[in-house]
Structure formats: C-alpha cells, structure tokens
Design a protein around this motif. Structure first.
Motif, PDB file in Angstrom:
ATOM      1  N   MET A   1       0.843  -1.200   0.000  1.00  0.00           N
ATOM      2  CA  MET A   1       0.000   0.000   0.000  1.00  0.00           C
ATOM      3  C   MET A   1       0.876   1.247   0.000  1.00  0.00           C
ATOM      4  N   ASP A   2       0.307   2.363  -0.538  1.00  0.00           N
ATOM      5  CA  ASP A   2       1.082   3.589  -0.580  1.00  0.00           C
ATOM      6  C   ASP A   2       1.063   4.273   0.785  1.00  0.00           C
ATOM      7  N   GLY A   3       1.739   5.429   0.863  1.00  0.00           N
ATOM      8  CA  GLY A   3       1.863   6.102   2.145  1.00  0.00           C
ATOM      9  C   GLY A   3       0.537   6.522   2.740  1.00  0.00           C
ATOM     10  N   PHE A   4      -0.381   7.046   1.910  1.00  0.00           N
ATOM     11  CA  PHE A   4      -1.681   7.476   2.426  1.00  0.00           C
ATOM     12  C   PHE A   4      -2.474   6.293   2.956  1.00  0.00           C
ATOM     13  N   GLU A   5      -2.478   5.202   2.218  1.00  0.00           N
ATOM     14  CA  GLU A   5      -3.209   4.012   2.654  1.00  0.00           C
ATOM     15  C   GLU A   5      -2.626   3.452   3.944  1.00  0.00           C
ATOM     16  N   ALA A   6      -1.298   3.452   4.049  1.00  0.00           N
ATOM     17  CA  ALA A   6      -0.654   2.957   5.267  1.00  0.00           C
ATOM     18  C   ALA A   6      -0.995   3.848   6.454  1.00  0.00           C
ATOM     19  N   TRP A   7      -1.042   5.137   6.211  1.00  0.00           N
ATOM     20  CA  TRP A   7      -1.358   6.103   7.269  1.00  0.00           C
ATOM     21  C   TRP A   7      -2.787   5.932   7.768  1.00  0.00           C
ATOM     22  N   THR A   8      -3.748   5.845   6.853  1.00  0.00           N
ATOM     23  CA  THR A   8      -5.141   5.681   7.270  1.00  0.00           C
ATOM     24  C   THR A   8      -5.362   4.326   7.950  1.00  0.00           C
ATOM     25  N   ALA A   9      -4.668   3.299   7.484  1.00  0.00           N
ATOM     26  CA  ALA A   9      -4.794   1.989   8.137  1.00  0.00           C
ATOM     27  C   ALA A   9      -4.262   2.058   9.563  1.00  0.00           C
ATOM     28  N   TYR A  10      -3.147   2.762   9.740  1.00  0.00           N
ATOM     29  CA  TYR A  10      -2.572   2.902  11.083  1.00  0.00           C
ATOM     30  C   TYR A  10      -3.533   3.658  12.007  1.00  0.00           C
ATOM     31  N   LEU A  11      -4.150   4.705  11.502  1.00  0.00           N
ATOM     32  CA  LEU A  11      -5.017   5.540  12.330  1.00  0.00           C
ATOM     33  C   LEU A  11      -6.362   4.890  12.635  1.00  0.00           C
ATOM     34  N   PHE A  12      -6.964   4.246  11.632  1.00  0.00           N
ATOM     35  CA  PHE A  12      -8.356   3.848  11.761  1.00  0.00           C
ATOM     36  C   PHE A  12      -8.601   2.346  11.788  1.00  0.00           C
ATOM     37  N   ALA A  13      -7.660   1.551  11.299  1.00  0.00           N
ATOM     38  CA  ALA A  13      -7.927   0.116  11.187  1.00  0.00           C
ATOM     39  C   ALA A  13      -7.346  -0.704  12.321  1.00  0.00           C
ATOM     40  N   ARG A  14      -6.357  -0.171  13.009  1.00  0.00           N
ATOM     41  CA  ARG A  14      -5.750  -0.991  14.050  1.00  0.00           C
ATOM     42  C   ARG A  14      -6.701  -1.152  15.234  1.00  0.00           C
ATOM     43  N   PRO A  15      -6.592  -2.279  15.955  1.00  0.00           N
ATOM     44  CA  PRO A  15      -7.474  -2.490  17.115  1.00  0.00           C
ATOM     45  C   PRO A  15      -7.330  -1.374  18.130  1.00  0.00           C
TER      46      PRO A  15
END
Length: 205
Positions: A1-15
């Motif tokens: 995933m690109d930087g934006f996708e990695a950032w949003t996953a870190y912020l919103f997808a992690r438990p």
C-alpha cells in the motif's frame, strides 16, 4: 500500500486496545513515517478531510474518533503551522474541515448524549478547542461559520464552542457570526440558542 493508505490503516484500522498488535511491525511507522514532511502531512489531511465520507465509511465510530483525535491532538494537523506549507495548501486544508463535519460528524451523530457523549461526539464538540488552529484567523472563522450553517445540532454546537473561544482573540468577528446565526435560526432548539448567546460573548466551557 502507498503512504496514504498505510497512514489511514494505522489511524483507523488498528485495534483500539491490543498490546500484541502494537508490538507488531507497522507499514506506516516502519516504512513511511520517518520520511514524512509538513507538506506531505498537510496534503494527507486535506485529502482525508476533503473525502471523509467515503474514506472513513469502512470504519466504526470509535475507530474514527481515535484516528481523528490522533490527527488533531499533536498529530499531522500541526503541520499547518510550518513555514514549509504553502498558503494555498494551508487554506484548502483548513477549509476541508467543513467537509469532515458535513460528511462524518453530521450523519454519524444523529442524537446527542450530552451527559455521556460517545468518543465521536466528544471529538466533534472539542474539535476547535483542541485543534492546533488560530481561531481568530480569517479562514478559520470562515470554517466556523460554515460548520455553524450545517443542519446538524452537534456540528452547530461544536462551531459555537469554537466561536466562543474565538471571541477571546477576535470578538469583533466571532460575535457577529453568532449574532447572524441567532437572527436567522429563531426556530433552533432553545437550549442551543442559549448556548449561542453565551458563545456570542465568549462564555463557553
């Protein structure tokens, strides 16, 4: 995933609470965060806020609240204070806040729980209190007035909260914004009108 996708996953997808997960490698922290710049951070926030309804749709309210809190409390929104960020980027990022309120807070918070607010309701109400923005700034005042115009009591309350604090540094601008709203929204809930009257003179908590 690109930087934006990695950032949003870190912020919103992690438990929300998972110590074992926190000890695992993370693509954003390990692969992108170290090369971050104020300009890149501002661009990410502008893209996220400007497309908030679509981009945050997959995430539950509590995850959205946690991610937004990290953005505005000591996170990438602070990049807007950097001299490296061009004026146009700063201004458009600030204006994208209106879209965030219209597409996320307004539809997700249908009923206020003032005594025991949800995490998302708390972030909405406190947004302009904790966000690192100058409330007397012309663009920020425009944003506050635009959020106040939304057909959403929680969004209007958040804007009034911000305008009440803006009164401390810019009473000549914040007060008239609230006054205009009071004149044109005589059918608003009485409790909200009373809060607006307090905000008009800077008496908000």
């Amino acid at each position: 995933m690109d930087g934006f996708e990695a950032w949003t996953a870190y912020l919103f997808a992690r438990p929300l609470k998972d110590q074992a997960w926190e000890e695992q490698p993370d693509e954003w922290l390990d692969g992108h965060a170290r090369q971050d710049t104020p300009v890149a951070a501002a661009e990410r926030v502008r893209h996220l806020f400007g497309n908030a309804g679509e981009l945050l749709r997959p995430y539950a309210d509590d995850h959205v609240a946690r991610g937004l809190t990290e953005i505005i409390e000591g996170g990438p929104l602070h990049a807007l204070s950097s001299k490296q960020v061009p004026t146009v980027l700063r201004t458009t990022t600030l204006r994208s806040i209106v879209t965030l309120f219209a597409e996320v807070f307004a539809p997700r918070i249908q009923v206020e729980q003032l005594r025991r607010p949800s995490d998302l309701e708390h972030v909405c109400f406190m947004f302009f209190d904790i966000a690192p923005v100058e409330l007397g700034d012309d663009t920020v005042l425009d944003v506050l007035e635009a959020v106040l115009a939304l057909d959403s009591v929680p969004c209007r309350r958040a804007a009034l909260h911000g305008l009440g604090h803006a009164h401390l540094t810019s009473p000549e601008h914040a007060g008239p914004i609230v006054e205009r709203w009071l004149r044109t929204h005589r059918d608003a809930p009485q409790e909200l009108r009373e809060y607006a009257a307090a905000a008009r003179v800077g008496q908000v908590m």
